[in-house]
Design a protein around this motif. Sequence first.
Motif, mmCIF file in Angstrom:
data_model
loop_
_atom_site.group_PDB
_atom_site.id
_atom_site.type_symbol
_atom_site.label_atom_id
_atom_site.label_comp_id
_atom_site.label_asym_id
_atom_site.label_seq_id
_atom_site.Cartn_x
_atom_site.Cartn_y
_atom_site.Cartn_z
ATOM 1 N N VAL A 253 0.866 -1.174 0.000
ATOM 2 C CA VAL A 253 0.000 0.000 0.000
ATOM 3 C C VAL A 253 0.908 1.231 0.000
ATOM 4 C CG1 VAL A 253 -0.161 0.036 2.541
ATOM 5 C CG2 VAL A 253 -1.950 1.120 1.185
ATOM 6 N N VAL A 254 0.487 2.259 -0.696
ATOM 7 C CA VAL A 254 1.249 3.515 -0.670
ATOM 8 C C VAL A 254 0.564 4.471 0.300
ATOM 9 C CG1 VAL A 254 2.148 5.454 -2.017
ATOM 10 C CG2 VAL A 254 1.888 3.203 -3.091
ATOM 11 N N ILE A 255 1.297 4.887 1.319
ATOM 12 C CA ILE A 255 0.740 5.839 2.286
ATOM 13 C C ILE A 255 1.727 6.993 2.445
ATOM 14 C CG2 ILE A 255 -0.117 6.193 4.641
ATOM 15 C CD1 ILE A 255 -0.717 3.260 4.872
ATOM 16 N N ASP A 256 1.221 8.203 2.400
ATOM 17 C CA ASP A 256 2.079 9.375 2.564
ATOM 18 C C ASP A 256 1.953 9.929 3.984
ATOM 19 O OD1 ASP A 256 3.578 11.613 2.372
ATOM 20 O OD2 ASP A 256 2.289 12.658 0.930
ATOM 21 N N PRO A 257 2.999 9.798 4.798
ATOM 22 C CA PRO A 257 2.907 10.318 6.167
ATOM 23 C C PRO A 257 2.831 11.845 6.220
ATOM 24 C CG PRO A 257 5.097 9.399 5.760
ATOM 25 C CD PRO A 257 4.291 9.156 4.530
ATOM 26 N N LEU A 258 3.113 12.512 5.089
ATOM 27 C CA LEU A 258 2.991 13.975 5.047
ATOM 28 C C LEU A 258 1.612 14.413 4.543
ATOM 29 C CD1 LEU A 258 6.454 15.027 3.517
ATOM 30 C CD2 LEU A 258 5.815 14.959 5.927
ATOM 31 N N GLY A 259 0.838 13.461 4.017
ATOM 32 C CA GLY A 259 -0.516 13.793 3.558
ATOM 33 C C GLY A 259 -0.562 14.840 2.468
ATOM 34 N N ALA A 260 0.389 14.772 1.526
ATOM 35 C CA ALA A 260 0.470 15.803 0.484
ATOM 36 C C ALA A 260 -0.756 15.819 -0.433
ATOM 37 C CB ALA A 260 1.733 15.610 -0.350
ATOM 38 N N ASP A 261 -1.462 14.687 -0.513
ATOM 39 C CA ASP A 261 -2.622 14.607 -1.411
ATOM 40 C C ASP A 261 -3.910 15.093 -0.741
ATOM 41 O OD1 ASP A 261 -2.326 12.495 0.346
ATOM 42 O OD2 ASP A 261 -3.249 11.023 -0.973
ATOM 43 N N ILE A 262 -3.832 15.466 0.520
ATOM 44 C CA ILE A 262 -5.043 15.903 1.223
ATOM 45 C C ILE A 262 -5.181 17.424 1.102
ATOM 46 C CG2 ILE A 262 -6.182 16.016 3.486
ATOM 47 C CD1 ILE A 262 -4.535 13.483 4.207
ATOM 48 N N PRO A 263 -6.313 17.895 0.555
ATOM 49 C CA PRO A 263 -6.482 19.353 0.414
ATOM 50 C C PRO A 263 -6.404 20.040 1.782
ATOM 51 C CG PRO A 263 -8.297 18.134 -0.621
ATOM 52 C CD PRO A 263 -7.482 17.130 0.122
ATOM 53 N N LEU A 264 -5.772 21.191 1.790
ATOM 54 C CA LEU A 264 -5.579 21.894 3.051
ATOM 55 C C LEU A 264 -6.892 22.500 3.540
ATOM 56 C CD1 LEU A 264 -3.119 22.150 4.723
ATOM 57 C CD2 LEU A 264 -2.680 24.374 3.681
ATOM 58 N N SER A 265 -7.302 22.121 4.755
ATOM 59 C CA SER A 265 -8.488 22.717 5.381
ATOM 60 C C SER A 265 -8.353 22.461 6.873
ATOM 61 C CB SER A 265 -9.769 22.037 4.870
ATOM 62 O OG SER A 265 -9.966 20.802 5.548
ATOM 63 N N ASP A 266 -9.316 22.941 7.649
ATOM 64 C CA ASP A 266 -9.222 22.706 9.099
ATOM 65 C C ASP A 266 -9.449 21.231 9.458
ATOM 66 O OD1 ASP A 266 -11.828 22.871 8.306
ATOM 67 O OD2 ASP A 266 -12.487 24.193 9.927
ATOM 68 N N LYS A 267 -9.896 20.434 8.481
ATOM 69 C CA LYS A 267 -10.106 18.995 8.718
ATOM 70 C C LYS A 267 -8.925 18.142 8.230
ATOM 71 C CE LYS A 267 -14.763 19.221 9.550
ATOM 72 N NZ LYS A 267 -14.725 20.688 9.773
ATOM 73 N N ALA A 268 -7.948 18.773 7.584
ATOM 74 C CA ALA A 268 -6.918 18.005 6.871
ATOM 75 C C ALA A 268 -6.163 17.028 7.787
ATOM 76 C CB ALA A 268 -5.935 18.954 6.191
ATOM 77 N N TYR A 269 -5.802 17.462 8.976
ATOM 78 C CA TYR A 269 -5.034 16.566 9.857
ATOM 79 C C TYR A 269 -5.876 15.344 10.250
ATOM 80 C CZ TYR A 269 -2.468 14.612 13.745
ATOM 81 O OH TYR A 269 -1.801 13.732 14.575
ATOM 82 N N ILE A 270 -7.139 15.594 10.539
ATOM 83 C CA ILE A 270 -8.037 14.491 10.903
ATOM 84 C C ILE A 270 -8.174 13.516 9.728
ATOM 85 C CG2 ILE A 270 -10.474 13.980 11.435
ATOM 86 C CD1 ILE A 270 -10.357 16.534 13.223
ATOM 87 N N GLN A 271 -8.256 14.075 8.520
ATOM 88 C CA GLN A 271 -8.324 13.226 7.316
ATOM 89 C C GLN A 271 -7.036 12.433 7.114
ATOM 90 O OE1 GLN A 271 -9.327 16.273 4.514
ATOM 91 N NE2 GLN A 271 -11.522 16.138 4.906
ATOM 92 N N LEU A 272 -5.913 13.032 7.501
ATOM 93 C CA LEU A 272 -4.630 12.321 7.397
ATOM 94 C C LEU A 272 -4.656 11.060 8.272
ATOM 95 C CD1 LEU A 272 -1.535 12.208 6.609
ATOM 96 C CD2 LEU A 272 -1.123 13.631 8.612
ATOM 97 N N ILE A 273 -5.037 11.219 9.522
ATOM 98 C CA ILE A 273 -5.088 10.084 10.463
ATOM 99 C C ILE A 273 -6.113 9.044 9.984
ATOM 100 C CG2 ILE A 273 -5.706 9.419 12.842
ATOM 101 C CD1 ILE A 273 -2.985 10.891 12.601
#
Length: 299
Positions: A253-273
């Motif tokens: 599986v490819v997982i990015d620990p930096l979450g570069a593909d997640i659009p920046l918003s106030d929910k982004a960190y939660i979406q990363l986890i």
Amino acid sequence: MKLLLLTSLLFFAAQLMAKPLVVTTIRPMTMLVKAVAGDSVEIRQLLPDSEVPHHYSLRIADRALIAQADLLLWVGPEMEGFLSKSVTALRPEKVITAAELPDIQWLSPTPSSEGQADKSDPHIWMNPNNGRVIATEVSNWLAAHYPQQREQVLTAQQLFNQQLSVTNDKTAAQLKTLQQVNFIVDHDAFGHFAEAFDLHQSGALKANTGLSSGARDFHQLLSQSDVSCIIAEPRHNHGRVEQLANNLHAKTVVIDPLGADIPLSDKAYIQLIEGIGNKLTVCLSNTSERATLNHSPGE
Ligand SMILES: [Zn+2]
């Protein structure tokens, strides 16, 4: 005289309207500032998301940005060694060093850490508890320095804590039956996630500094049995991951620990986890399908 008065009024108005400038290093730090500050601050991130933080060096424009920052948020010298010198030149009250916050949870003691928490892995944001600690520090800092934003920032922080705790519980429930399943990582960035959810990582191809392990360690990984999943990362070559996966009959599986593909918003960190939890759940689960990785150029 009138003109002078007008000019100075305009100057003060501009000062009032100018948003505080928060400079961050990597995307997860940006996400955590965004979670509590929303649009009330201007966030500038030093590292492009395509860069591996372990091997970055500052550009002249970065230095200028750091000098203008009202607040600098970085993980710490273990992660962003390129910043150590610049940080010592800043007034300490303008800097939050995440790795030095007293409530940060480190990895369980190892034989070499002699009973002390293991502080060798700087990917601390991979534990949602640490995300909460860092976001809380940022919101307290902003509330103290910009009283007019105090209420807004503290409300956002409370909301963030609630949502994060919901996601944390959901992820923990999902992974509960998979805690004994072995997985191997390419770059050793998932230790804090594994610690948070009691998962069993049985090896890594690269150290948490981003350096490759030697031939002997690779042989040790090849000799493991019962490995279900191997985690590859964008920005890293997938060759050895594929070799290992084929030999061990493991999924990848490819997982990015930096979450570069997640659009920046106030929910982004939660979406990363949440995203890491979802991808790992699929990879660790006992299904037969094995995905193939796309090749990415270079290391
Ligand atoms: Zn790393």
